[in-house]
Design an enzyme around this catalytic site. Structure first.
Site, mmCIF file in Angstrom:
data_model
loop_
_atom_site.group_PDB
_atom_site.id
_atom_site.type_symbol
_atom_site.label_atom_id
_atom_site.label_comp_id
_atom_site.label_asym_id
_atom_site.label_seq_id
_atom_site.Cartn_x
_atom_site.Cartn_y
_atom_site.Cartn_z
ATOM 1 N N CYS A 171 0.838 -1.195 0.000
ATOM 2 C CA CYS A 171 0.000 0.000 0.000
ATOM 3 C C CYS A 171 0.881 1.257 0.000
ATOM 4 O O CYS A 171 1.562 1.531 -0.984
ATOM 5 C CB CYS A 171 -0.952 -0.039 1.195
ATOM 6 S SG CYS A 171 -2.186 1.285 1.244
ATOM 7 N N ASP B 261 -9.552 -3.978 -6.146
ATOM 8 C CA ASP B 261 -8.642 -3.052 -5.476
ATOM 9 C C ASP B 261 -8.955 -1.637 -5.933
ATOM 10 O O ASP B 261 -8.772 -1.296 -7.100
ATOM 11 C CB ASP B 261 -7.190 -3.406 -5.788
ATOM 12 C CG ASP B 261 -6.195 -2.648 -4.925
ATOM 13 O OD1 ASP B 261 -6.572 -1.593 -4.354
ATOM 14 O OD2 ASP B 261 -5.046 -3.097 -4.804
ATOM 15 N N HIS C 246 -8.225 -5.089 -1.538
ATOM 16 C CA HIS C 246 -7.071 -4.301 -1.112
ATOM 17 C C HIS C 246 -6.746 -4.584 0.360
ATOM 18 O O HIS C 246 -7.628 -4.583 1.204
ATOM 19 C CB HIS C 246 -7.380 -2.808 -1.288
ATOM 20 C CG HIS C 246 -6.261 -1.908 -0.895
ATOM 21 N ND1 HIS C 246 -5.275 -1.518 -1.780
ATOM 22 C CD2 HIS C 246 -5.950 -1.315 0.284
ATOM 23 C CE1 HIS C 246 -4.419 -0.724 -1.167
ATOM 24 N NE2 HIS C 246 -4.806 -0.581 0.096
#
Length: 251
Positions: free
Chosen positions: A140, A186, A218
């Site tokens: 991330c 995502d 995600h």
């Protein structure tokens, strides 16, 4: 400005399924940043040279239990793992109830970016030898730090999982082999963005590999629900694939 391929983290990034286990690493100051350091246990084959993974964490920091256990896993496979806390102790957990969570995440970027050069110099001074091989993985928020290092030949291989804050230029400048561990769903790095990134890498004849996991979203590689069989398998297979990718290029 280069077109955006992966946007900023979202509100879902604050929440997490906390995993269980006992970290075996330690926290030391390195280059001005508290750093989680996990080393191979006694008896684990490490080869004839140092193999170092630079672990760039999501918004929960490398000191979050899930991330510590993930770093310990890579260390158990023969790598020295270094996770810098570029949030300076002020992680997502402190901002769960913020009215404007995005203000915090955007404000955190510049201090993190500015802190890394000194930290990298300290890494090289402490762990560098003529034969040390560095890899880098980013989750991330940590994704762009990997791509930056993958453009200047500092690392022999990189990996990113459900990345944020990426532009086309990151892939245009890529020189190191790159593994992309992706969720089918995502909001930061969706199907269209993945395909555009692949088009760029194909055009450059980059060395790359995609993992795309169905049934997860995600954050799965760090915050997946281990009681959900699909999420557990995807999380563990992501880590295993990244480990094998690094083992290939750091051998």
């Amino acid at each position: 400005m280069s077109p955006t391929l992966a946007g900023p983290p979202g509100e879902c990034c604050i929440t997490s399924v906390k995993h269980s286990g006992t970290p075996v690493g330690r926290v030391e100051e390195l280059g001005g940043l508290n750093t989680y350091i996990s080393e191979p246990p006694a008896g684990v084959a490490t080869g004839t040279h140092k193999k170092v993974i630079l672990f760039f964490a999501d918004v929960h920091s490398p000191l979050y239990l899930n991330n510590q256990l993930l770093q310990d896993y890579f260390a158990s496979c023969g790598f020295i793992v270094l996770g810098p806390d570029y949030f300076f102790g002020d992680t997502a957990a402190n901002h769960i109830h913020d009215a404007d969570w995005f203000a915090w995440i955007h404000a955190a970027r510049d201090p993190a970016i500015n802190a890394l050069p000194k930290w990298l110099d300290a890494v090289k001074a402490t762990y560098g030898t003529e034969t040390t091989k560095y890899c880098a993985v980013g989750y991330c928020f940590g994704g762009p730090f990997v791509l930056n290092l993958a453009a200047d030949e500092f690392i022999v291989a990189g990996a990113i999982a459900h990345p944020a804050f990426l532009e086309e230029s990151h892939f245009e400048k890529l020189t190191a082999p790159l593994l992309l561990s992706c969720a089918e769903v995502d909001f930061t790095f969706g199907l269209e963005a993945r395909r555009r990134a692949e088009d760029i890498m194909v055009g450059k004849k980059s060395t790359y590999h995609f993992q795309v996991f169905s049934g997860v979203e995600h954050g799965f590689a760090v915050r997946g629900d281990l009681n959900n069989p699909q999420e557990r398998w995807a999380k563990e297979e992501s880590a295993r694939g990244i480990k094998e990718w690094f083992s290939r290029f750091a051998a």
